[in-house]
Write a protein that holds these residues in place. Sequence first.
Motif, PDB file in Angstrom:
ATOM      1  N   THR A 136      43.894  39.328  44.103  1.00  0.00           N
ATOM      2  CA  THR A 136      43.252  38.758  45.293  1.00  0.00           C
ATOM      3  C   THR A 136      44.094  39.075  46.517  1.00  0.00           C
ATOM      4  O   THR A 136      45.313  38.891  46.514  1.00  0.00           O
ATOM      5  CB  THR A 136      43.113  37.232  45.173  1.00  0.00           C
ATOM      6  N   ASP A 188      40.608  37.857  51.272  1.00  0.00           N
ATOM      7  CA  ASP A 188      39.797  37.025  50.361  1.00  0.00           C
ATOM      8  C   ASP A 188      39.023  37.839  49.327  1.00  0.00           C
ATOM      9  O   ASP A 188      38.350  37.255  48.470  1.00  0.00           O
ATOM     10  CB  ASP A 188      38.826  36.113  51.115  1.00  0.00           C
ATOM     11  N   THR A 228      50.754  33.592  38.013  1.00  0.00           N
ATOM     12  CA  THR A 228      50.375  34.248  39.262  1.00  0.00           C
ATOM     13  C   THR A 228      51.627  34.675  40.014  1.00  0.00           C
ATOM     14  O   THR A 228      52.529  33.866  40.236  1.00  0.00           O
ATOM     15  CB  THR A 228      49.533  33.313  40.149  1.00  0.00           C
ATOM     16  N   LYS A 288      43.588  39.310  37.580  1.00  0.00           N
ATOM     17  CA  LYS A 288      42.831  39.091  38.809  1.00  0.00           C
ATOM     18  C   LYS A 288      43.737  39.389  39.997  1.00  0.00           C
ATOM     19  O   LYS A 288      44.820  38.834  40.114  1.00  0.00           O
ATOM     20  CB  LYS A 288      42.342  37.644  38.885  1.00  0.00           C
ATOM     21  N   SER A 325      38.571  39.788  45.862  1.00  0.00           N
ATOM     22  CA  SER A 325      39.201  39.682  44.550  1.00  0.00           C
ATOM     23  C   SER A 325      38.653  40.763  43.628  1.00  0.00           C
ATOM     24  O   SER A 325      37.493  41.180  43.762  1.00  0.00           O
ATOM     25  CB  SER A 325      38.963  38.309  43.917  1.00  0.00           C
TER      26      SER A 325
END
Length: 243
Positions: A240, A162, A122, A238, A164
Amino acid sequence: MMKFMTLSNKNKLIALATCAVLISGCSDDDDDPMIVQEDAPAPVVMQTFDVTVTNLSANQPLSPVFIATHGADQSLWMAGAPASVAIEKLAEGGDSSDLTAISSLTHTVNGNGPIMPGMSETLTLSINEADVASISLATMLVNTNDAFAGVNNYDLTTMAVDDSSMMTLWVYDAGTEANSEAKGSMPGPADGGEGYNSVRDDVDFIHVHPGVISMYDGLADSVLTPSHRFDNPAISVKITRAQ
């Protein structure tokens, strides 16, 4: 008895009188029309995005991930078009230095190291709200000649805090190096060969990668095994918005 004022006392009185006149002629700075009161600068508002990259392959380490933000009208590559030298260097050798040097990118970040099969990393970007537009990402499958995957010009402007977005990525062939899979032609641990080579001996346009063949599939000179095969998609991402 007549008293005489000395020259020294006279000079002192003249000085005091002059000072009083000067003071009475001055106005408060706050009321002076020549002084412009500047507004305080607007506070800088930052937006933060976490980008998680997961390697879905069985035996294809990913080169350190390259991530960049940029204007909505910019793309790092285009399927059906020749790869830039910057994409060629990444796709053949995992080298993102030329991508990082592109002056029109607003923010860039590089991964801390290879992402091994089944593993994730990440990375976080903090971006001035005024610069938020699109994001792109690229990484090489290193046990190949010139396979890479990535996100190209994904819009960040609609993401609220918040929110995603999850996506799986196809693997592309840069079209710059023939997929010989021969010894000495790939930089990954399966071969330990060369990375970037300026000679282009393939179709010279980016397309979806057909996958590796390996020595067990009839490519006699290949140093790859069935474990190095990959199915599309081979990577998940992903994004976010954390702040």
